[in-house]
Motif scaffolding. Structure first.
Motif, PDB file in Angstrom:
ATOM      1  N   LEU A  84       0.851  -1.197   0.040  1.00 49.79           N
ATOM      2  CA  LEU A  84      -0.033   0.262  -0.071  1.00 49.79           C
ATOM      3  C   LEU A  84       0.912   1.279   0.092  1.00 49.79           C
ATOM      4  O   LEU A  84       1.978   1.442   0.597  1.00 49.79           O
ATOM      5  CB  LEU A  84      -1.072  -0.016   1.357  1.00 49.79           C
ATOM      6  CG  LEU A  84      -1.791  -1.288   1.363  1.00 49.79           C
ATOM      7  CD1 LEU A  84      -2.850  -1.029   2.509  1.00 49.79           C
ATOM      8  CD2 LEU A  84      -2.799  -1.279   0.263  1.00 49.79           C
ATOM      9  N   LYS A  85       0.467   2.171  -0.590  1.00 48.76           N
ATOM     10  CA  LYS A  85       1.132   3.363  -0.817  1.00 48.76           C
ATOM     11  C   LYS A  85       0.817   4.368  -0.036  1.00 48.76           C
ATOM     12  O   LYS A  85      -0.403   4.761   0.018  1.00 48.76           O
ATOM     13  CB  LYS A  85       1.161   3.954  -2.536  1.00 48.76           C
ATOM     14  CG  LYS A  85       2.386   5.169  -2.915  1.00 48.76           C
ATOM     15  CD  LYS A  85       2.342   5.282  -4.299  1.00 48.76           C
ATOM     16  CE  LYS A  85       3.306   6.379  -4.557  1.00 48.76           C
ATOM     17  NZ  LYS A  85       3.231   6.712  -6.065  1.00 48.76           N
ATOM     18  N   ILE A  86       1.722   5.310   0.661  1.00 49.55           N
ATOM     19  CA  ILE A  86       1.168   6.613   1.201  1.00 49.55           C
ATOM     20  C   ILE A  86       1.010   7.716   0.280  1.00 49.55           C
ATOM     21  O   ILE A  86       1.900   8.067  -0.480  1.00 49.55           O
ATOM     22  CB  ILE A  86       2.254   6.924   2.232  1.00 49.55           C
ATOM     23  CG1 ILE A  86       2.628   5.919   3.482  1.00 49.55           C
ATOM     24  CG2 ILE A  86       2.047   8.476   2.969  1.00 49.55           C
ATOM     25  CD1 ILE A  86       1.607   5.682   4.096  1.00 49.55           C
ATOM     26  N   ILE A  87      -0.230   8.029   0.287  1.00 49.94           N
ATOM     27  CA  ILE A  87      -0.820   9.036  -0.880  1.00 49.94           C
ATOM     28  C   ILE A  87      -0.360  10.400  -0.325  1.00 49.94           C
ATOM     29  O   ILE A  87       0.088  11.214  -1.102  1.00 49.94           O
ATOM     30  CB  ILE A  87      -2.000   8.901  -1.196  1.00 49.94           C
ATOM     31  CG1 ILE A  87      -2.478   7.512  -1.791  1.00 49.94           C
ATOM     32  CG2 ILE A  87      -2.759   9.949  -1.985  1.00 49.94           C
ATOM     33  CD1 ILE A  87      -1.930   7.235  -2.960  1.00 49.94           C
ATOM     34  N   ASP A  88      -0.505  10.572   0.838  1.00 52.11           N
ATOM     35  CA  ASP A  88       0.063  12.095   1.373  1.00 52.11           C
ATOM     36  C   ASP A  88      -0.236  11.895   2.819  1.00 52.11           C
ATOM     37  O   ASP A  88      -0.718  10.928   3.624  1.00 52.11           O
ATOM     38  CB  ASP A  88      -1.085  13.329   0.918  1.00 52.11           C
ATOM     39  CG  ASP A  88      -0.264  14.660   0.844  1.00 52.11           C
ATOM     40  OD1 ASP A  88       0.617  14.545   1.523  1.00 52.11           O
ATOM     41  OD2 ASP A  88      -0.751  15.378   0.242  1.00 52.11           O
ATOM     42  N   VAL A  89       0.451  12.871   3.609  1.00 50.03           N
ATOM     43  CA  VAL A  89       0.613  13.021   4.918  1.00 50.03           C
ATOM     44  C   VAL A  89       0.444  14.380   5.285  1.00 50.03           C
ATOM     45  O   VAL A  89       1.172  15.308   4.881  1.00 50.03           O
ATOM     46  CB  VAL A  89       2.116  12.618   5.549  1.00 50.03           C
ATOM     47  CG1 VAL A  89       2.046  12.774   7.045  1.00 50.03           C
ATOM     48  CG2 VAL A  89       2.159  11.112   5.225  1.00 50.03           C
ATOM     49  N   TYR A  90      -0.646  14.913   6.106  1.00 51.75           N
ATOM     50  CA  TYR A  90      -0.918  15.958   6.602  1.00 51.75           C
ATOM     51  C   TYR A  90      -0.809  16.274   7.910  1.00 51.75           C
ATOM     52  O   TYR A  90      -1.119  15.887   9.012  1.00 51.75           O
ATOM     53  CB  TYR A  90      -2.553  16.292   6.523  1.00 51.75           C
ATOM     54  CG  TYR A  90      -2.966  16.116   4.981  1.00 51.75           C
ATOM     55  CD1 TYR A  90      -2.875  17.133   3.914  1.00 51.75           C
ATOM     56  CD2 TYR A  90      -3.633  14.934   4.531  1.00 51.75           C
ATOM     57  CE1 TYR A  90      -3.165  17.152   2.770  1.00 51.75           C
ATOM     58  CE2 TYR A  90      -4.144  14.927   3.176  1.00 51.75           C
ATOM     59  CZ  TYR A  90      -3.880  15.865   2.292  1.00 51.75           C
ATOM     60  OH  TYR A  90      -4.409  15.987   1.074  1.00 51.75           O
ATOM     61  N   HIS A  91       0.652  16.982   8.169  1.00 47.48           N
ATOM     62  CA  HIS A  91       1.396  16.932   9.536  1.00 47.48           C
ATOM     63  C   HIS A  91       0.442  18.028  10.526  1.00 47.48           C
ATOM     64  O   HIS A  91       0.309  17.633  11.713  1.00 47.48           O
ATOM     65  CB  HIS A  91       2.631  17.552   9.484  1.00 47.48           C
ATOM     66  CG  HIS A  91       3.593  16.546   8.748  1.00 47.48           C
ATOM     67  ND1 HIS A  91       4.271  15.549   9.351  1.00 47.48           N
ATOM     68  CD2 HIS A  91       3.964  16.364   7.567  1.00 47.48           C
ATOM     69  CE1 HIS A  91       4.846  14.702   8.788  1.00 47.48           C
ATOM     70  NE2 HIS A  91       4.872  15.273   7.337  1.00 47.48           N
ATOM     71  N   ASP A  92      -0.157  18.996  10.003  1.00 43.70           N
ATOM     72  CA  ASP A  92      -1.141  19.989  10.604  1.00 43.70           C
ATOM     73  C   ASP A  92      -2.285  19.119  11.238  1.00 43.70           C
ATOM     74  O   ASP A  92      -2.598  19.576  12.438  1.00 43.70           O
ATOM     75  CB  ASP A  92      -1.372  21.041   9.734  1.00 43.70           C
ATOM     76  CG  ASP A  92      -0.106  22.049   9.216  1.00 43.70           C
ATOM     77  OD1 ASP A  92       0.744  22.022  10.084  1.00 43.70           O
ATOM     78  OD2 ASP A  92      -0.338  22.687   8.287  1.00 43.70           O
ATOM     79  N   ASP A  93      -2.824  18.306  10.572  1.00 43.59           N
ATOM     80  CA  ASP A  93      -3.963  17.648  10.997  1.00 43.59           C
ATOM     81  C   ASP A  93      -3.886  16.192  11.571  1.00 43.59           C
ATOM     82  O   ASP A  93      -4.690  15.678  12.313  1.00 43.59           O
ATOM     83  CB  ASP A  93      -5.163  17.713   9.980  1.00 43.59           C
ATOM     84  CG  ASP A  93      -5.375  19.168   9.402  1.00 43.59           C
ATOM     85  OD1 ASP A  93      -5.700  19.880  10.540  1.00 43.59           O
ATOM     86  OD2 ASP A  93      -5.716  19.140   8.250  1.00 43.59           O
ATOM     87  N   ASN A  94      -2.281  15.890  11.468  1.00 43.70           N
ATOM     88  CA  ASN A  94      -2.085  14.587  11.809  1.00 43.70           C
ATOM     89  C   ASN A  94      -2.935  13.519  11.149  1.00 43.70           C
ATOM     90  O   ASN A  94      -3.331  12.418  11.838  1.00 43.70           O
ATOM     91  CB  ASN A  94      -2.047  14.263  13.205  1.00 43.70           C
ATOM     92  CG  ASN A  94      -1.042  15.162  14.248  1.00 43.70           C
ATOM     93  OD1 ASN A  94      -0.411  15.496  13.764  1.00 43.70           O
ATOM     94  ND2 ASN A  94      -1.394  15.261  15.476  1.00 43.70           N
ATOM     95  N   VAL A  95      -2.929  13.436   9.841  1.00 45.52           N
ATOM     96  CA  VAL A  95      -3.723  12.571   9.131  1.00 45.52           C
ATOM     97  C   VAL A  95      -2.954  11.973   7.932  1.00 45.52           C
ATOM     98  O   VAL A  95      -2.100  12.632   7.403  1.00 45.52           O
ATOM     99  CB  VAL A  95      -4.946  13.296   8.369  1.00 45.52           C
ATOM    100  CG1 VAL A  95      -5.670  12.567   7.190  1.00 45.52           C
ATOM    101  CG2 VAL A  95      -5.947  13.821   9.298  1.00 45.52           C
ATOM    102  N   ILE A  96      -3.109  10.567   7.867  1.00 43.48           N
ATOM    103  CA  ILE A  96      -2.318   9.904   6.662  1.00 43.48           C
ATOM    104  C   ILE A  96      -3.421   9.345   5.698  1.00 43.48           C
ATOM    105  O   ILE A  96      -4.321   8.743   6.131  1.00 43.48           O
ATOM    106  CB  ILE A  96      -1.652   8.749   7.461  1.00 43.48           C
ATOM    107  CG1 ILE A  96      -0.692   9.025   8.378  1.00 43.48           C
ATOM    108  CG2 ILE A  96      -0.833   7.857   6.247  1.00 43.48           C
ATOM    109  CD1 ILE A  96       0.057   8.004   9.265  1.00 43.48           C
ATOM    110  N   LEU A  97      -3.049   9.438   4.474  1.00 41.81           N
ATOM    111  CA  LEU A  97      -3.802   8.965   3.494  1.00 41.81           C
ATOM    112  C   LEU A  97      -3.106   7.808   2.773  1.00 41.81           C
ATOM    113  O   LEU A  97      -2.093   7.805   2.317  1.00 41.81           O
ATOM    114  CB  LEU A  97      -4.028  10.104   2.179  1.00 41.81           C
ATOM    115  CG  LEU A  97      -5.053  11.110   2.556  1.00 41.81           C
ATOM    116  CD1 LEU A  97      -5.399  12.038   1.202  1.00 41.81           C
ATOM    117  CD2 LEU A  97      -6.438  10.707   2.931  1.00 41.81           C
ATOM    118  N   LEU A  98      -3.928   6.672   2.726  1.00 46.01           N
ATOM    119  CA  LEU A  98      -3.207   5.395   2.230  1.00 46.01           C
ATOM    120  C   LEU A  98      -3.959   4.800   0.970  1.00 46.01           C
ATOM    121  O   LEU A  98      -5.320   4.818   1.186  1.00 46.01           O
ATOM    122  CB  LEU A  98      -3.457   4.396   3.498  1.00 46.01           C
ATOM    123  CG  LEU A  98      -2.393   3.153   3.224  1.00 46.01           C
ATOM    124  CD1 LEU A  98      -1.066   3.423   3.190  1.00 46.01           C
ATOM    125  CD2 LEU A  98      -2.803   2.299   4.567  1.00 46.01           C
TER     126      LEU A  98
END
Length: 232
Positions: free
Chosen positions: A201-215
């Motif tokens: 599975l690929k990490i699509i994006d990481v939003y550090h301000d919201d502590n969110v990971i898109l997988l």
């Protein structure tokens, strides 16, 4: 370590804090909570289904070394517990990490000890970056007692009227020899609620301000399930 960094690492404060702070440590596996699914458009203009994971601050609660424990690992903890709901053994260990009592989630990551690993240091969300490939491990949804058709994808009998055989397991025995049902026979039983891993599975994006990971793609488990993301 400053008092502000320690509070952010223990997750004892109620305000949302950035996981990638100065003085944090990176590990080979992160734990995050499943929120749901969405879709994004990538650089090629293609629609990509994604799982949204919420990362909550984790803190190093114990550092295991080869000399003391026989192997190297980093133990991390998240979500403080009330003293009345915390085992005394856990309270004694996690107080060193800044928790007032125990923690709801305590996990261990076996790896070569990272630089700066020490009790009370927060785990950085920068452990995972956009474009990394990971495997996701979680507990699948429990579906209760299921029949052979649903549980094992059995063919079943004819669907027309009068066959009197539709979704039954069918014949399961043997003749005089061996005179028993062989181990591993596909019978009805409990379905789901198992530790399941999905690879590549690929990490699509990481939003550090919201502590969110898109997988990319689906992840086992229901909403709010704890998912382990391990680098591959």
């Amino acid at each position: 370590m400053s008092e502000q960094t320690n509070e952010a690492g223990t997750a004892g404060n109620t305000e949302k804090t950035k996981a990638g702070t100065t003085g944090s440590v990176t590990v080979d596996a992160l734990y995050a909570f499943k929120i749901g699914m969405t879709q994004v458009i990538d650089e090629k203009g293609e629609m990509v289904p994604c799982t949204v994971l919420q990362y909550e601050p984790w803190t190093v609660s114990q550092v295991k070394t080869s000399a003391n424990d026989g192997y190297e690992a980093v133990q991390i903890a998240c979500r403080p517990r009330k003293p009345t709901r915390s085992p005394k053994s856990q309270q004694a260990t996690l107080k060193k990490a800044g928790f007032k009592a125990g923690a709801y989630f305590v996990r261990e990551v076996r790896q070569k000890l990272p630089e700066g690993a020490a009790v009370g240091v927060p785990v950085s969300l920068e452990s995972l970056k956009k474009g990394d490939w990971v495997k996701a491990t979680s507990t699948s949804k429990g579906k209760g007692f299921a029949g052979s058709v649903k549980r094992w994808n059995a063919g079943g009998g004819p669907g027309a009227h009068g066959s009197t055989f539709h979704r039954q397991p069918g014949s399961s025995g043997n003749r005089t020899w061996p005179g028993r049902i062989m181990k591993g026979k596909h019978f009805p039983g409990h379905l789901g609620d198992e530790t399941t891993t999905i690879r590549n599975l690929k990490i699509i994006d990481v939003y550090h301000d919201d502590n969110v990971i898109l997988l990319s793609g689906p992840v086992p488990g229901g909403r709010n399930a704890l998912v382990r993301l391990t680098k591959t």
